[in-house]
Each structure stands twice: as structure tokens, then as C-alpha cells.
Design a protein around this motif. Structure first.
Motif: not given
Length: 88
Positions: A21-22, A54-59
Motif C-alpha cells: 500500500d505504501k 516510490t514512497y508517497k511523492e518521492f521516487t
């Protein structure tokens, strides 16, 4: 078509499955080829590849750029890390 035109081709493939999910896997392959019509010669081409997470808006992850210039296809390579932030 103009006699002074260049022919350019571009291709992009991205694959971003979500193992949880994250977190998401991020993969990208991009390439282009440019051909000068007046001289009937290769002018530039490149391949850019990325693999990471990718985690939230960071890749973030590892990437490689391979660039080829001129009819002799002089090669220039760059390999390293990348960080991408989605602003919207």
C-alpha cells in the motif's frame, strides 16, 4: 517535408507496480534517435534507464544515461542515483 528537417523518434516505457500500500516499484526506459536528412547521418541518440522505489511523492533509485553523438557515435555514459519529487 523540408530538406533541412531532422527525423526524430522517441520511445518511453514505464512500469510501476504496487507491491504494498505504501511502496511502488518504479522502472523507466526512454530512448531517442535523431537523423539529419540533409547529410543522411546520425546526429544524436540516447538511452535513459531508471529503477527504484516510490514512497508517497518521492521516487528514488539508480539510473543510467547512454548518449551517442555524431555519425561516429561518440559515446558518453553517466551512472548514478536519482531523486524525483511529484509536486502535484
Amino acid at each position: 517535408m523540408s530538406r533541412n528537417a531532422n527525423i526524430e523518434g522517441l520511445g518511453i516505457i514505464e512500469y510501476k507496480p504496487a507491491p504494498s500500500d505504501k511502496w511502488r516499484l518504479y522502472t523507466r526506459l526512454q530512448g531517442t534517435y535523431v537523423h539529419a536528412m540533409t547529410a543522411d547521418l546520425h546526429t544524436r541518440s540516447y538511452i535513459r534507464s531508471r529503477v527504484g522505489f516510490t514512497y508517497k511523492e518521492f521516487t528514488f533509485g539508480a539510473g543510467a544515461n547512454l548518449e551517442y553523438y555524431s555519425p561516429l557515435k561518440h559515446k558518453q555514459s553517466n551512472i548514478g542515483g536519482f531523486l524525483q519529487v511529484a509536486l502535484f
